[in-house]
Design a protein around this motif. Structure first.
Motif, short mmCIF file in Angstrom:
data_model
loop_
_atom_site.label_atom_id
_atom_site.label_comp_id
_atom_site.label_asym_id
_atom_site.label_seq_id
_atom_site.Cartn_x
_atom_site.Cartn_y
_atom_site.Cartn_z
N VAL A 44 0.95 -1.50 -0.15
CA VAL A 44 -0.20 0.18 -0.21
C VAL A 44 1.24 1.37 0.08
O VAL A 44 1.27 1.76 0.88
N PRO A 45 0.94 1.87 -1.22
CA PRO A 45 2.03 3.32 -1.69
C PRO A 45 1.58 4.09 0.03
O PRO A 45 0.46 4.00 0.30
N LEU A 46 2.40 4.45 0.60
CA LEU A 46 4.33 4.21 -0.23
C LEU A 46 5.10 3.85 1.07
O LEU A 46 5.38 4.23 1.43
N SER A 47 4.98 2.49 0.31
CA SER A 47 5.91 1.94 2.26
C SER A 47 6.94 2.07 0.84
O SER A 47 6.79 2.49 -0.90
N VAL A 48 8.25 1.27 1.27
CA VAL A 48 9.19 1.76 0.63
C VAL A 48 10.14 0.61 1.15
O VAL A 48 10.42 -0.51 2.18
N ILE A 49 11.28 -0.33 -0.02
CA ILE A 49 11.70 -1.69 0.51
C ILE A 49 13.60 -0.90 -0.27
O ILE A 49 14.12 -0.81 -1.66
N ILE A 50 14.50 -0.84 0.71
CA ILE A 50 15.68 0.02 0.34
C ILE A 50 16.71 -1.90 0.92
O ILE A 50 16.92 -1.55 2.01
N TRP A 51 17.10 -1.72 -0.76
CA TRP A 51 18.55 -2.31 -0.65
C TRP A 51 17.57 -3.89 -0.81
O TRP A 51 16.25 -3.86 -0.08
N ARG A 52 18.37 -4.56 -1.53
CA ARG A 52 17.77 -5.33 -2.43
C ARG A 52 16.49 -5.99 -3.08
O ARG A 52 15.76 -4.87 -3.19
N ASN A 53 16.32 -7.12 -2.96
CA ASN A 53 15.37 -7.19 -4.06
C ASN A 53 13.66 -7.60 -3.08
O ASN A 53 14.14 -8.64 -2.44
N VAL A 54 12.61 -7.92 -4.49
CA VAL A 54 11.35 -8.57 -3.76
C VAL A 54 11.21 -9.94 -4.46
O VAL A 54 11.22 -9.63 -6.35
N GLY A 55 10.85 -11.04 -4.22
CA GLY A 55 10.66 -11.57 -5.35
C GLY A 55 9.48 -12.43 -4.61
O GLY A 55 9.00 -13.09 -3.68
N VAL A 56 8.72 -13.41 -5.72
CA VAL A 56 7.38 -13.52 -5.93
C VAL A 56 7.82 -14.96 -6.57
O VAL A 56 7.81 -15.20 -8.07
#
Length: 242
Positions: A44-56
């Protein structure tokens, strides 16, 4: 709050001994992701992922919800303004599907490893109500859920380790924090949780989360961790640093 005198005395006592706590859990290739999930990641914006990746995986890119992704020209990954890193899904071009299959397998192996550790140093500590406690290095086991109703401190050095085995749910109440002291590192802390994980509004969590079900960070929550789930991860205007 811990006094500086207490922390200095604690660290002095440890200065001449080897690292304390259980052998580290090897995440293998799952460590390449800040967030990894089998059935989807919702932001739900604005969420932030700082560094590394997201995978599904094994779900397709339809499992990346709320990120406004842009597919790379190679078709192997996508990008999003919310992620400092790349997003990967099982429906992207090779070698992404096979890479994700390996990572999901490594997640399962890590969960089996962490759950299977025996001879805990602490069993059913405080009946799972750990708010206000100071947690020394070691293997912890709860046959119930665990709740953080007030700030909890994880105290140790940069080489010490913690594994928290939780048979029920893990919940951090709104505005509460898991705090590190003495040089303890989030990467050396593992929460392996059979039930759901909920980090409440404006609260904070430290450590790697290995979730057998869902992981949710509510509005304003932050986590210095990796969120690795065998179902789904939900971020509601939250921040993840790994």
């Amino acid at each position: 709050m811990l006094s500086s005198t207490f922390i200095i005395c604690f660290l002095t006592a440890l200065s001449s001994v080897a690292a304390l706590g259980p052998a580290a859990v090897n995440l293998r290739t799952a460590a390449n992701y800040a967030i990894l999930a089998k059935s989807g990641v919702t932001s739900v914006p604005l969420s932030v992922i700082i560094w590394r990746n997201v995978g599904v995986s094994p779900i397709s890119s339809t499992g990346l919800i709320g990120f406004s992704v842009t597919i790379d020209s190679t078709g192997q990954f996508s990008t999003s303004a919310q992620v400092v890193g790349h997003l990967f899904a099982a429906s992207y071009a090779p070698p992404t599907p096979s890479t994700l299959t390996v990572a999901i397998g490594d997640l399962g192996t890590a969960i089996t490893d962490a759950t299977g550790r025996v001879n805990p140093n602490f069993t059913n500590l405080a009946s799972g109500t750990i708010g206000g406690l100071i947690l020394a290095p070691g293997l912890y086991n709860w046959a119930s859920g665990v709740s953080v109703g007030s700030d909890v401190t994880i105290l140790g050095t940069a080489t010490d380790t913690w594994i928290f085995q939780i048979s029920g749910t893990l919940s951090v109440a709104a505005g509460r924090k898991v705090v590190l002291a003495g040089g303890a590192l989030a990467s050396n802390i593992v929460w392996v949780v059979s039930g759901s994980v909920t980090v409440g509004n404006d609260s904070h969590l430290e450590g790697v989360v290995l979730g057998k079900t869902s992981i949710s960070l509510l509005a304003g929550a932050t986590a210095n961790s990796r969120l690795l789930a065998q179902t789904n991860v939900m971020l509601q205007q939250a921040t993840v640093v790994s």
